[in-house]
Design an enzyme around this catalytic site. Structure first.
Site, mmCIF file in Angstrom:
data_model
loop_
_atom_site.group_PDB
_atom_site.id
_atom_site.type_symbol
_atom_site.label_atom_id
_atom_site.label_comp_id
_atom_site.label_asym_id
_atom_site.label_seq_id
_atom_site.Cartn_x
_atom_site.Cartn_y
_atom_site.Cartn_z
ATOM 1 N N CYS A 228 5.783 -0.971 -2.954
ATOM 2 C CA CYS A 228 4.466 -1.010 -2.316
ATOM 3 C C CYS A 228 4.264 -2.251 -1.458
ATOM 4 O O CYS A 228 3.534 -2.201 -0.462
ATOM 5 C CB CYS A 228 3.361 -0.870 -3.360
ATOM 6 S SG CYS A 228 3.109 -2.309 -4.437
ATOM 7 N N ASP A 229 4.893 -3.379 -1.780
ATOM 8 C CA ASP A 229 4.760 -4.598 -0.981
ATOM 9 C C ASP A 229 5.134 -4.347 0.478
ATOM 10 O O ASP A 229 4.598 -4.979 1.398
ATOM 11 C CB ASP A 229 5.662 -5.714 -1.498
ATOM 12 C CG ASP A 229 5.680 -5.885 -2.994
ATOM 13 O OD1 ASP A 229 5.430 -4.900 -3.714
ATOM 14 O OD2 ASP A 229 5.978 -6.996 -3.453
ATOM 15 N N ALA A 230 6.085 -3.431 0.684
ATOM 16 C CA ALA A 230 6.587 -3.160 2.025
ATOM 17 C C ALA A 230 5.468 -2.737 2.967
ATOM 18 O O ALA A 230 5.575 -2.927 4.191
ATOM 19 C CB ALA A 230 7.659 -2.080 1.981
ATOM 20 N N LEU A 231 4.383 -2.182 2.423
ATOM 21 C CA LEU A 231 3.312 -1.665 3.273
ATOM 22 C C LEU A 231 2.475 -2.775 3.910
ATOM 23 O O LEU A 231 1.694 -2.502 4.830
ATOM 24 C CB LEU A 231 2.426 -0.706 2.481
ATOM 25 C CG LEU A 231 3.133 0.562 1.983
ATOM 26 C CD1 LEU A 231 2.157 1.484 1.281
ATOM 27 C CD2 LEU A 231 3.832 1.301 3.133
ATOM 28 N N PHE A 232 2.625 -3.993 3.440
ATOM 29 C CA PHE A 232 2.035 -5.126 4.154
ATOM 30 C C PHE A 232 3.012 -5.692 5.173
ATOM 31 O O PHE A 232 2.588 -6.253 6.191
ATOM 32 C CB PHE A 232 1.642 -6.236 3.177
ATOM 33 C CG PHE A 232 1.049 -7.453 3.861
ATOM 34 C CD1 PHE A 232 -0.307 -7.535 4.122
ATOM 35 C CD2 PHE A 232 1.852 -8.520 4.262
ATOM 36 C CE1 PHE A 232 -0.852 -8.639 4.767
ATOM 37 C CE2 PHE A 232 1.318 -9.630 4.898
ATOM 38 C CZ PHE A 232 -0.043 -9.692 5.151
#
Length: 379
Positions: free
Chosen positions: A168-172
């Protein structure tokens, strides 16, 4: 020379020496005094003072991470936000210097979302300076990405994170970079690629019952000590802040924009219910007692994203302003007198402990993003 004349002459010299010694001592004492405490009040002067103090401490204590690392890239987004609301040119100058020193290159792992995060700042600098060389390496990278299928499973194995947005971090990190370069170049192909990959990750990691994201597939079956699912504060902060930054760069008539807006409202509503009474969001969102210390990186991203929603009429001010004010007050309490931001959970992939001394540049980035939106709300 008479004894009296000799005494008078040397007495003047000693008087000057005593005066200089006193002056030096006075300056040293002033320098050792702690700066005045920061105010949690939502006024232009109070918020600006807090942002400057935190940013100035970080400038004086540069991170040891590589200059294109995701930690640094998140910090840069905050510095650009500060530069946009401050009359002090030092912050924009520091970002220009960083970008030039990097030769405007992303990180070395070309498909790794974390290594693309720094492109967000390059795109913002391009929008100010309009120099083609600022975006040339990013355009080359994204043009190549347009040729790739991105058809692998997002199950966490075989180093999938080096090729797909499997956490989910990738979405920032990557989506705002694609959206900002699309905006800067008027090439909607980058935005369409971002759109396809965003929903691939969301369909895999988003829990529609909890309105929260799992960090990655390893956490689907894990549970906290209280039996609840594991949802990481900063992980969901990454998503909500990334969502805001994508919406900022997305045209109003983009076909799937309503889907992003609905996702934003769903998440914001859930996040607001998980805030502790003291204003912090704990590291574990559904089991705050498991890791009870304050945590400022997730808190900062949530304050940023919720305030943005108020400013852009996605969230009712009367319903969310108390949460924003409480969160900002909590962040102010975590700042050391010298400007160091404490209670930042260090690099991790899951909920973890913090202390007053733990800090990281991405926490500073989140804090500055939050402050920039608060200033807009105040004004």
């Amino acid at each position: 020379m008479s004894p009296y004349s000799w005494f008078q002459c040397h007495n003047k010299k000693w008087r000057w020496k005593i005066f200089l010694a006193f002056l030096i001592s006075f300056v040293l004492v002033l320098g050792c005094q702690s700066p005045p405490p920061l105010s949690p009040n939502l006024t232009t002067s109070a918020v600006t003072q807090a942002m400057h103090r935190v940013a100035d401490w970080q400038l004086k204590h540069p991170s040891k991470h590589p200059p294109t690392h995701w930690t640094q890239a998140t910090y840069y987004t905050g510095m650009m936000a500060l530069a946009s609301v401050s009359d002090d040119q030092r912050y924009l100058k520091a970002m220009r210097k960083m970008a030039s020193k990097n030769a405007y290159q992303p990180g070395s792992n070309r498909l790794f979302a974390d290594d693309q995060a720094v492109i967000q700042t390059y795109a913002q600098l391009y929008s100010i300076d309009r120099k083609p060389e600022i975006l040339d390496p990013s355009i080359e990278l994204f043009d190549w990405m347009l040729t790739l299928p991105f058809d692998e499973s997002l199950t966490w194995n075989n180093n999938i994170h080096n090729r797909e947005w499997a956490w989910c971090d990738a979405l920032f990190m990557a989506p705002p970079a694609l959206a900002l370069v699309s905006q800067a170049t008027a090439n909607e192909n980058y935005l369409r690629l971002m759109d396809r990959l965003w929903w691939k990750t969301t369909d895999y990691l988003y829990d529609p019952q909890e309105n929260l994201y799992s960090r990655d597939s390893r956490f689907f079956e894990q549970r906290e000590p209280n039996g609840k699912k594991v949802f990481w504060s900063r992980g969901n902060g990454w998503v909500l802040a990334g969502l805001v930054r994508v919406l900022q760069a997305m045209p109003p008539d983009f076909p799937s924009r309503p889907r992003y807006e609905n996702l934003y409202k769903e998440m914001a509503k859930k996040i607001a219910t998980l805030q502790s009474e003291d204003g912090y969001w704990r590291s574990s969102l559904l089991d705050p007692k498991h890791l009870p210390n304050p945590e400022t990186s997730g808190t900062a991203f949530f304050v940023y994203a919720l305030t943005w929603g108020i400013n852009h009429d996605y969230l009712p001010k009367e319903q969310y302003q108390d949460s924003v004010e409480l969160g900002w007050n909590a962040l102010i309490q975590a700042i050391h007198p010298n400007g160091k931001l404490g209670y930042v959970q260090t690099m991790s992939v899951k909920p973890g402990a913090t202390s007053y001394e733990t800090t990281e540049v991405y926490g500073v980035g989140g804090f500055l993003l939050a402050g920039s939106q608060l200033l807009q709300m105040i004004r």
